[in-house]
Design an enzyme around this catalytic site. Structure first.
Site, mmCIF file in Angstrom:
data_model
loop_
_atom_site.group_PDB
_atom_site.id
_atom_site.type_symbol
_atom_site.label_atom_id
_atom_site.label_comp_id
_atom_site.label_asym_id
_atom_site.label_seq_id
_atom_site.Cartn_x
_atom_site.Cartn_y
_atom_site.Cartn_z
ATOM 1 N N GLU A 1 0.901 -1.299 0.141
ATOM 2 C CA GLU A 1 -0.104 -0.099 -0.100
ATOM 3 C C GLU A 1 0.901 1.277 0.012
ATOM 4 O OE1 GLU A 1 -2.170 -3.257 0.947
ATOM 5 O OE2 GLU A 1 -0.588 -2.676 2.057
ATOM 6 N N HIS B 1 -9.638 -6.137 9.331
ATOM 7 C CA HIS B 1 -10.135 -6.270 8.008
ATOM 8 C C HIS B 1 -11.646 -5.430 8.128
ATOM 9 C CE1 HIS B 1 -7.399 -9.045 7.197
ATOM 10 N NE2 HIS B 1 -7.083 -8.840 6.190
#
Length: 333
Positions: free
Chosen positions: A65, A134
């Protein structure tokens, strides 16, 4: 095509349509993220896009990321308009340096000579049994950073209109999409010029007794509660700040002046959440003098999201919690 033509589609399809239209319109728009190529992304959102636009514009990146967002910031600063998909919003934590210390500040630090027209797509929220790492809703972190715009559509039409507006914006836009909304269906305008202006709050349901301000997946829960309460003669007004920053408070203030009672709700943890900012702005406005009861905040508990589905549902507000909060406000009379 009739510019007023509508088509029923899912929230997921509406985002894809908006991105596809903008990529056809502007060759500088690129789309990048992990597994978004032949594997069509973690949530199948990029299906068929690589077939149309090829590997030069659909960039299947390594799963880093920091690298994705750093590349997007650099690409945006040098003339492209990247859309960057983070697989789960939780993983934006790895990209905060490039986003917060670079992308959000470049335009200001260079006196407007540099623009950073990028979109960071952030699938967020609980309800899928994905566990604590998540399932987070971290919008308050992003709203705290000057230079970022933060939007979160609640319907398919809003999803299409806001993704198009975000892509055309010359600033970094964090586009938060709750994963539970991907499968919902509704009418979406097919007009390629249809956009939802960034910086607007919408009245989703007019009413006169109580104001609810909410967004994301809590909007349908609030709407369900309002229907049930209407059967008892309680008229609820629901407002949806689809742009969390910069937020349009005018409709909220006007609604609170009308009803005198307000509930502010979001899925994210209560402490430090966007709801607290909305409450503070109401308290600082002329609406404060019209309040007939204390403001209620409905929000997620201050704990990590559990994996167990029943515990997961217990952590975030549900329809029954909206109904209970409305009763509480009415009992304050």
């Amino acid at each position: 095509m009739n510019n007023n033509e509508l088509k029923k589609m899912t929230y997921r399809e509406a985002i894809r349509l908006g991105m596809t239209e903008e990529m056809r319109r502007d060759d500088n728009v690129i789309f990048m993220g992990g597994d978004i190529g032949p594997r069509v992304g973690a949530f199948c959102l990029s299906a068929e896009m690589i077939d149309e636009f090829g590997e030069e514009r659909i960039l299947d990146t390594p799963i880093s990321e920091a690298a994705m967002v750093g590349t997007a910031v650099g690409a945006a600063a040098t003339g492209l308009r990247p859309i960057c998909e983070i697989m789960f919003m939780d993983f934006v934590t790895f990209a905060m340096d490039a986003l917060v210390n670079q992308g959000a500040k470049m335009r200001y630090m260079f006196g407007g000579q540099t623009q950073v027209p990028m979109v960071l797509r952030l699938p967020a929220g609980s309800g899928t049994g994905a566990g604590a790492q998540h399932s987070q809703s971290l919008e308050a972190w992003l709203c705290h950073v000057p230079g970022l715009k933060v939007v979160t559509p609640s319907t398919p039409a809003q999803a299409k209109g806001l993704i198009k507006a975000a892509i055309r914006d010359n600033n970094p836009v964090c586009f938060i999409e709750h994963r539970l909304l991907y499968k919902i269906e509704d009418d979406v305008p097919l007009d390629e010029d249809f956009m939802v202006e960034i910086g607007k709050t919408f009245i989703e349901r007019p009413g006169k007794d109580i104001t609810i301000v909410t967004y994301g997946t809590l909007l349908p829960k609030a709407m369900e509660a309002a229907v049930l309460l209407a059967a008892e003669g309680i008229d609820v007004e629901i407002l949806n700040p689809v742009t969390l920053y910069p937020m349009d408070m005018k409709p909220v203030v006007e609604s609170v002046i009308k009803t005198g009672r307000v509930i502010v709700a979001h899925e994210a943890s209560k402490t430090g959440g966007v709801g607290g900012e909305i409450v503070a702005r109401i308290a600082e406005s002329e609406a404060f003098d019209y309040l007939n009861a204390p403001i209620i905040r409905l929000a997620g508990l201050d704990i990590p999201i559990p994996y167990n589905r029943k515990l997961e549902a217990a952590v975030v507000p549900q329809t029954k919690d909206f109904i209970r909060a409305v009763y509480c406000l009415l009992d304050c009379e």
